[in-house]
Design a protein around this motif. Structure first.
Motif, PDB file in Angstrom:
ATOM      1  N   LEU A 157      27.578  12.668  15.976  1.00 30.22           N
ATOM      2  CA  LEU A 157      28.278  12.486  14.706  1.00 30.22           C
ATOM      3  C   LEU A 157      29.524  13.366  14.680  1.00 30.22           C
ATOM      4  O   LEU A 157      29.445  14.573  14.892  1.00 30.22           O
ATOM      5  N   TYR A 158      30.677  12.736  14.413  1.00 26.95           N
ATOM      6  CA  TYR A 158      31.941  13.465  14.331  1.00 26.95           C
ATOM      7  C   TYR A 158      32.478  13.412  12.905  1.00 26.95           C
ATOM      8  O   TYR A 158      32.484  12.346  12.272  1.00 26.95           O
ATOM      9  N   ILE A 159      32.920  14.570  12.414  1.00 25.97           N
ATOM     10  CA  ILE A 159      33.565  14.671  11.105  1.00 25.97           C
ATOM     11  C   ILE A 159      34.912  15.346  11.324  1.00 25.97           C
ATOM     12  O   ILE A 159      34.977  16.495  11.773  1.00 25.97           O
ATOM     13  N   ILE A 160      35.987  14.629  11.039  1.00 30.86           N
ATOM     14  CA  ILE A 160      37.337  15.122  11.298  1.00 30.86           C
ATOM     15  C   ILE A 160      38.120  15.145   9.982  1.00 30.86           C
ATOM     16  O   ILE A 160      38.044  14.205   9.182  1.00 30.86           O
ATOM     17  N   GLY A 161      38.903  16.189   9.782  1.00 27.48           N
ATOM     18  CA  GLY A 161      39.772  16.258   8.610  1.00 27.48           C
ATOM     19  C   GLY A 161      38.989  16.505   7.341  1.00 27.48           C
ATOM     20  O   GLY A 161      38.072  17.313   7.287  1.00 27.48           O
ATOM     21  N   GLY A 162      39.353  15.773   6.279  1.00 23.82           N
ATOM     22  CA  GLY A 162      38.770  16.039   4.974  1.00 23.82           C
ATOM     23  C   GLY A 162      39.596  17.079   4.244  1.00 23.82           C
ATOM     24  O   GLY A 162      40.384  17.819   4.850  1.00 23.82           O
ATOM     25  N   VAL A 163      39.428  17.145   2.934  1.00 24.78           N
ATOM     26  CA  VAL A 163      40.219  18.080   2.126  1.00 24.78           C
ATOM     27  C   VAL A 163      39.326  19.157   1.521  1.00 24.78           C
ATOM     28  O   VAL A 163      38.133  18.959   1.334  1.00 24.78           O
TER      29      VAL A 163
END
Length: 499
Positions: free
Chosen positions: A233-239
């Motif tokens: 699972l990849y999570i990139i960026g977001g604020v």
């Protein structure tokens, strides 16, 4: 194409073939004879794509100098399929074609053909693919078919048990895919942890959602890119917050080790973008930055751990709708006035190609999933039926659109969270998780389970979860129970490798 005994099969579309008087023949051609039929092919194409011919041409044997050879262990149907695949086609195959294509892939050692067979595995051919591939020793195809069967085991159980016992045991040894979900969350702090910041899975036996793992303290899933690649699972960026400051660090969860690790974020800071995992790479599509829509696209190669820009989107766009069908990447881009363009990204050419345009008067929301060679495009209904979803189906093989029968109420389950597994489509809302069965131009409700009782945007996906990982988090833990992150050293913010 009908084949007659003694007929010479020629290619007229491949640019590697030069025009000769009377017919099209390669400049460096080879005549391949199979069961009384002949095929004129380019030797360089065979040497580049077939290990058998590459070894033959480099062997120094008499055959490597001949312009005419006979193949004894390959059928005409399989060889024709191979030529189509090497010519860039993606044919959907009959049972006879599948058997001979597998035989051809095994004897001639053609990775491109094996890869194509893997991409067209479905519920109608998976058992044939599995058994035949195992028989001929095409192990990559055999394993991929077994994974597909494992995901549909309950529906295929009677047919599976007609297979040899060793093949059945191998299927049962594999991990099935689980339906997963995570809500949008801003970064937390070590002192004020949000116990709702969890990645969850659907326990289909109990029909309830349970916690798999907690998000790292500094990870953001608000307007982030979320994707699965090689079961990670990849999570990139977001604020971070309403200021829309973009998180610079990306995160990767490995379920086999039950650990989080960090990766670098994209070169262009972006939020509200789409992340796609495909063939060892992550693609970050469009999005926004400083309140402006982006057209740039970046590719992250896991092998090198680096980002690089590739061909941009045809126009700036945020929240790009995407789906992968038969290993092909497709996106939807709104044109306005009820028109939606579907484009395909071709990595080998680094090009975006317009595939088709859907024109509908009402299109308030959009989502897309793939099943077999179909793309299902979902949208809200007209103004007086806004809470109902309607769908249109585009068949990649025929190039035809079909309006799906029926409407699907968001009050029961949101189609904008749809994920396809085998012949099932899983959707969820706060109130109910619904599994549909895909039938001819209609989705039929198969069963309903407990809803995902969280507030906010939801990301859904599939992962294969090792039993040890699930047991470590506690099978009895559901969304109503809290767990203190400090009890788990893997989530200590002081650890840079295992967050």
């Amino acid at each position: 194409m009908k084949i007659h005994s003694g007929e010479v099969m020629e290619s007229s579309s491949c640019p590697r073939f030069s025009q000769q008087p009377g017919h099209c023949e390669p400049a460096d051609s080879l005549r391949v004879n199979i069961d009384g039929s002949s095929f004129i092919v380019d030797k360089s194409v065979l040497a580049e794509n077939c290990e058998y011919f590459r070894a033959l041409f480099q062997s120094g044997m008499r055959e490597c100098q001949q312009e005419d050879i006979h193949l004894q262990c390959v059928g005409i149907l399989g060889f024709l399929v191979m030529l189509r695949v090497l010519g860039g086609e993606r044919p959907v195959l009959s049972s006879d074609q599948i058997v001979e294509a597998i035989q051809c892939a095994a004897f001639l050692q053609v990775p491109a053909l094996t890869k194509h067979l893997i991409h067209i595995i479905n519920s109608e051919n998976c058992l044939l693919m599995y058994h035949t591939a195992a028989t001929y020793g095409v192990w990559e195809l055999s394993h991929s078919s077994a994974l597909f069967i494992r995901d549909m085991y309950a529906d295929l159980k009677d047919d599976v048990h007609a297979l040899p016992i060793k093949l059945v045991e191998y299927i049962e040894s594999l991990l099935p895919s689980s339906y997963m979900a995570v809500c949008s969350h801003s970064p937390s702090t070590e002192l004020l942890q949000d116990l709702q910041r969890t990645v969850c899975y659907l326990d289909e036996d109990s029909r309830e959602w349970k916690v798999l793992t907690h998000l790292p303290v500094s990870a953001s899933t608000t307007m982030a890119g979320v994707a699965i690649l090689e079961n990670n699972l990849y999570i990139i960026g977001g604020v971070h917050d309403v200021s829309k400051k973009v998180a610079e660090t990306g995160f990767c969860y490995n379920p086999a080790a039950n650990t989080w690790s960090t990766i670098c974020g994209s070169q262009q800071p972006r939020y509200n973008f789409t992340l796609i995992g495909h063939e060892g790479c992550l693609y970050a599509l469009g999005g926004e930055y400083s309140m402006k829509a982006l057209s740039s696209v970046e590719r992250y190669k896991v092998s090198s751990g680096s980002w690089g820009f590739v061909s941009p989107l045809p126009c700036p766009a945020a929240s790009v709708v995407s789906a992968v069908a038969m290993n092909r990447i497709f996106i939807c881009l709104w044109k306005g006035k009820g028109a939606t363009d579907i484009h395909e990204y071709v990595p080998q050419r680094d090009q975006w190609l317009l595939v088709t345009t859907l024109i509908r008067e009402h299109s308030y929301g959009l989502y897309m999933v793939a099943h077999k060679d179909n793309l299902y495009v979902m949208r809200n209904g007209p103004c007086n039926d806004f809470l109902l979803c309607v769908m249109d189906c585009y068949n990649l093989s025929s190039g035809q659109w079909t309006a799906m029968s029926g409407q699907y109420g968001n009050s029961k389950g949101s189609l904008f969270t749809a994920v396809v597994r085998g012949d099932s489509v899983f959707t969820l809302s706060r109130h109910v998780t619904t599994e549909y069965t895909v039938e001819d131009y209609k989705w039929r409700v198969k069963r309903e389970m407990k809803g995902f009782g969280r507030i906010g945007s939801i990301y859904t996906f599939l992962m294969r979860l090792p039993k040890d990982t699930v047991s470590l988090m506690g099978n009895s833990q559901d969304l109503t129970r809290d767990q203190n992150l400090r009890d788990c050293p893997r989530f200590s913010p002081q650890c840079s490798d295992n967050l």
